[in-house]
Design a protein around this motif. Sequence first.
Motif, PDB file in Angstrom:
ATOM      1  N   GLY A 129    -104.681  66.133   9.065  1.00 17.55           N
ATOM      2  CA  GLY A 129    -105.246  67.257   9.808  1.00 17.55           C
ATOM      3  C   GLY A 129    -104.366  68.465   9.593  1.00 17.55           C
ATOM      4  N   LYS A 130    -104.378  69.385  10.546  1.00 13.26           N
ATOM      5  CA  LYS A 130    -103.427  70.489  10.463  1.00 13.26           C
ATOM      6  C   LYS A 130    -101.994  69.958  10.544  1.00 13.26           C
ATOM      7  N   LEU A 131    -101.843  68.840  11.271  1.00 14.63           N
ATOM      8  CA  LEU A 131    -100.570  68.125  11.338  1.00 14.63           C
ATOM      9  C   LEU A 131    -100.745  66.783  10.649  1.00 14.63           C
ATOM     10  N   ASN A 132     -99.952  66.548   9.608  1.00  8.39           N
ATOM     11  CA  ASN A 132     -99.979  65.276   8.899  1.00  8.39           C
ATOM     12  C   ASN A 132     -98.788  64.429   9.355  1.00  8.39           C
ATOM     13  N   THR A 133     -99.052  63.168   9.675  1.00  4.83           N
ATOM     14  CA  THR A 133     -97.980  62.308  10.174  1.00  4.83           C
ATOM     15  C   THR A 133     -97.982  60.970   9.440  1.00  4.83           C
ATOM     16  N   LEU A 134     -96.806  60.330   9.422  1.00  6.51           N
ATOM     17  CA  LEU A 134     -96.648  58.996   8.861  1.00  6.51           C
ATOM     18  C   LEU A 134     -95.672  58.221   9.735  1.00  6.51           C
ATOM     19  N   LEU A 135     -96.103  57.058  10.199  1.00  8.26           N
ATOM     20  CA  LEU A 135     -95.219  56.125  10.891  1.00  8.26           C
ATOM     21  C   LEU A 135     -95.145  54.853  10.055  1.00  8.26           C
ATOM     22  N   TYR A 136     -93.927  54.545   9.603  1.00  5.31           N
ATOM     23  CA  TYR A 136     -93.719  53.347   8.791  1.00  5.31           C
ATOM     24  C   TYR A 136     -92.655  52.485   9.458  1.00  5.31           C
ATOM     25  N   SER A 137     -92.870  51.149   9.445  1.00 10.00           N
ATOM     26  CA  SER A 137     -91.887  50.262  10.043  1.00 10.00           C
ATOM     27  C   SER A 137     -92.067  48.841   9.527  1.00 10.00           C
ATOM     28  N   LYS A 138     -90.946  48.140   9.466  1.00  7.12           N
ATOM     29  CA  LYS A 138     -90.957  46.699   9.230  1.00  7.12           C
ATOM     30  C   LYS A 138     -90.715  46.009  10.564  1.00  7.12           C
ATOM     31  N   ILE A 139     -91.685  45.213  11.002  1.00  9.67           N
ATOM     32  CA  ILE A 139     -91.666  44.618  12.339  1.00  9.67           C
ATOM     33  C   ILE A 139     -91.286  43.144  12.229  1.00  9.67           C
ATOM     34  N   PHE A 140     -90.175  42.779  12.878  1.00  3.40           N
ATOM     35  CA  PHE A 140     -89.707  41.396  12.882  1.00  3.40           C
ATOM     36  C   PHE A 140     -89.832  40.841  14.301  1.00  3.40           C
ATOM     37  N   ILE A 141     -90.512  39.701  14.429  1.00  4.96           N
ATOM     38  CA  ILE A 141     -90.768  39.104  15.739  1.00  4.96           C
ATOM     39  C   ILE A 141     -89.928  37.834  15.882  1.00  4.96           C
ATOM     40  N   ASN A 142     -89.079  37.815  16.898  1.00  2.81           N
ATOM     41  CA  ASN A 142     -88.207  36.673  17.163  1.00  2.81           C
ATOM     42  C   ASN A 142     -88.696  35.975  18.423  1.00  2.81           C
ATOM     43  N   GLN A 143     -89.299  34.822  18.238  1.00  5.64           N
ATOM     44  CA  GLN A 143     -89.863  34.096  19.376  1.00  5.64           C
ATOM     45  C   GLN A 143     -88.774  33.496  20.273  1.00  5.64           C
ATOM     46  N   LYS A 144     -87.620  33.162  19.710  1.00  4.12           N
ATOM     47  CA  LYS A 144     -86.604  32.475  20.495  1.00  4.12           C
ATOM     48  C   LYS A 144     -86.052  33.350  21.610  1.00  4.12           C
ATOM     49  N   ASP A 145     -85.653  34.557  21.256  1.00  4.60           N
ATOM     50  CA  ASP A 145     -85.118  35.438  22.301  1.00  4.60           C
ATOM     51  C   ASP A 145     -86.115  36.508  22.721  1.00  4.60           C
ATOM     52  N   THR A 146     -87.397  36.281  22.376  1.00  5.96           N
ATOM     53  CA  THR A 146     -88.513  37.158  22.797  1.00  5.96           C
ATOM     54  C   THR A 146     -88.207  38.631  22.537  1.00  5.96           C
ATOM     55  N   THR A 147     -87.847  38.920  21.289  1.00  7.51           N
ATOM     56  CA  THR A 147     -87.586  40.311  20.929  1.00  7.51           C
ATOM     57  C   THR A 147     -88.401  40.693  19.694  1.00  7.51           C
ATOM     58  N   ILE A 148     -88.657  41.957  19.570  1.00  8.28           N
ATOM     59  CA  ILE A 148     -89.307  42.532  18.392  1.00  8.28           C
ATOM     60  C   ILE A 148     -88.364  43.578  17.819  1.00  8.28           C
TER      61      ILE A 148
END
Length: 839
Positions: A357-376
């Motif tokens: 649009g008039k404002l162009n944006t990009l959000l990039y991330s590598k998401i790691f999910i740890n079930q043991k300590d319930t963290t992302i």
Amino acid sequence: MKSFTKLLRILLIVFLLLTLLIVYGVLKIQEVKHDLGLTVDWQNIQVGIKGITFEKLTIDQQSSDGTLTTTTSQNVMLSFSTLTIKHLDVKVQLGDYIIKEKEKASQIELKRFLDNLNWAPHRIKIEKFDLSIPCSSSFCNLSGSAELLQTSNANKPITLVATVNENLQLLYIKAELYQKPELFTLILDTNFNKEPLISLSTQIDETLKHWQGSFNLYKIQNTSQLFSFMQYFLPNQKVFTNIPYEAKVDANWQLYFPDGLMTLRAEKGEISIDASLPNPWPIIHLGHLQGLLQTKVLIDNSLPKVEKINVDLTLTNLSSKLLTNIPQDLQPNVVNLILQPLTATNDAIELSLTTEGKLNTLLYSKIFINQKDTTILLADSNFQANTNKLTWVGYSLQNAQLLLPFNATITPQKADVTFSPDASFKAQQLIIDRDTVAKNLQLTAKSLKATIDYQDNNSMQWSLGTPITLTTKTLAQPLLKTQSWSLTGRLDASSKQTLLAAKISNTADFVANLTLITDYKKQLTIKGKTPDLFFRNTNIFAKTFKDWPELLNIGTGKTSISNMLLTIPFDNKTLSLESKINASGLSGIFDRIEFRDLSCTVLINVNNNKLEIALPDLALTEANPGFDMGPLQFNGEYNASIKKPLEGVLNWTKAELTLFTGEVWLKPGALDLAKLPQEINVQIKNIQLKDILKAYPTEGLNGEGDIDGYLPIIITNTGLDIKEGKLAARKAGYIKFNSPAIKAVGENNPNMKLVTDALENFQYSVLSSQISYDQGNAILGLQIKGKNPDVKDGQAVNLNISLQENIPALMTTLQLSDRVSDIIQKRVQKRLQQGASKK
């Protein structure tokens, strides 16, 4: 007779049953009216053996947001088990009232709602209905028929069957609702032109905590007919050029909400979605959606575990409702979301979210999910934004870029975000208003950290902190001279307050320390101070502020600002200001007056629309307007209204000036500038006659005497006047006037011979003068009594002399001499030349 009596008994029983039915119905209607917010009105009600008939029945329901639904039924027949409506007309008008949190209506319990249906007839048949609802073309109309069936058998459902006819197309809807102990099941099937369209099967318990179900959008062979049927209800219908095809959606879910479904916070469960939209499909209140969505997510302890993920969705022609709260220049035209697995076990996901649009944006991330300590964990993340031109809340940006690399840790209680030292914002130009423009603006935050605490569902808390540096190569502003500025300091912000402590400076070496504090509710507080700012080879203030007086030059000394406190309330009340300015050793030139060693403390207070300026200790060692005077001491204050700052009152307790070797002073008093003209009396004591004659030299003239007196000065809107001032010698003295010019006067005029001879050595006993001043002209009425011992044996001589002098011209003459600096001489010469050119 017995048959007749039996018939009467039967009729009486029927009448009683009908009466009880009516009373019960009215009571239930009142209960439903209370639950649903209904207004009910009917016409021509009749009670007969077959039941109750209404010629017309109107029901209005207005929801909390102002939406009004009007239902009009005609030819209504209500029997013991059946309700038949020949014609039903429904019209919906949307409201525009925004519901406040405290005004939200309480939710109707599902079980209670279904219980209210139990009293209704087992069969409700609507032979024809007309439905008018808001859509993209103002209102859309649908026609069809419907039938509702229910039984007292818990194993059989409440069934709704409806058909809708539009544009020669047929939509068939069948919904079955099963109510079993503590469990509700809904099965919905729809067909379009006898082809399967949508199916839904869902179950939810009575507490609205356990919810499971499945949803299917079947692959449609002839989408052109479907869009012909739905065209008026679709968003942004005008943009359609190609009819989408081959859409298919399958979804299954099984979720547990410990605090109820309405919180939308599941603690356990799973969700699987498989959707394919090869072409843009219009989604109401969303836009046109295209792409692929394949995912399966397990939820344990509110933490998701992705077992399958493959998402590539593009949203275009976004709905205006979706963009309602987004400023126009920030509204995207295209949104793209990509989610892909990074590992075979799907415990790491790559996210890419872009907008155009008039404002162009990009959000990039590598998401790691740890079930043991319930963290992302969000690793190697980056948020970027850029625009060529953008206007937001009155600010205009040109060629701006935002770069925010970050990593984050997310737990069920909070999220911690750490940004890279490369985080920055740049803009070629920032226009704050039409007169304030910053160019080549750059903001850096070297160690930005943020925390979001959402452990308390009712109160989310956040905080962030970082050192910051803000620079602009050129800042153009009405009060400032255009040059580069910089700000360095630390920013600490939270959901409770924001604190900025920073130092600002410019290329003119102006430096100030500022602290900004706000609690978002009451006020913004700005504290400020400066170090000692020295006037040496440059004038910092003259190079910083446009309104610095052009004729004020300061060559030496120093000044500083301390204890500045500016309070700006948010409730539209007046601001308040406190400040202390210290100056010492200031020497320079103001207009045509040289001054040396000026020191003072200035106390400024603004409160309740009142201005107070106090000068408790002003001292000036010397001033030279063409002759030397000083020192000067002043102690006073000025009070005025902010709306009329030049119409205040000046009070003083001390105003003293040493003039030559004498004294000039004002008695303690006040001057009200709003009530001009005003008179002040200047007291004069012990000024030496020889000093006056030295300051205004005349060839061959000298004398001695101690002069006292007073000058009543009248201050007006146009200047000042003196009326009937008086100066006189305290005791006897002498005047000697011996020059070729004065002797020539006596020789050429015998009547003046005695006077000129006497003035060669005149011993006076009385020397007094009446003084008046008006519009630059001074008139002196001199009275001299005395004798010359060498003239006519000391015969007494009385002289009455009237003199008139143009004081500005006299001062100009003095200022063209070598008694003042070259700067003053040049200013005087320039003004004389300008005056001559105007004639």
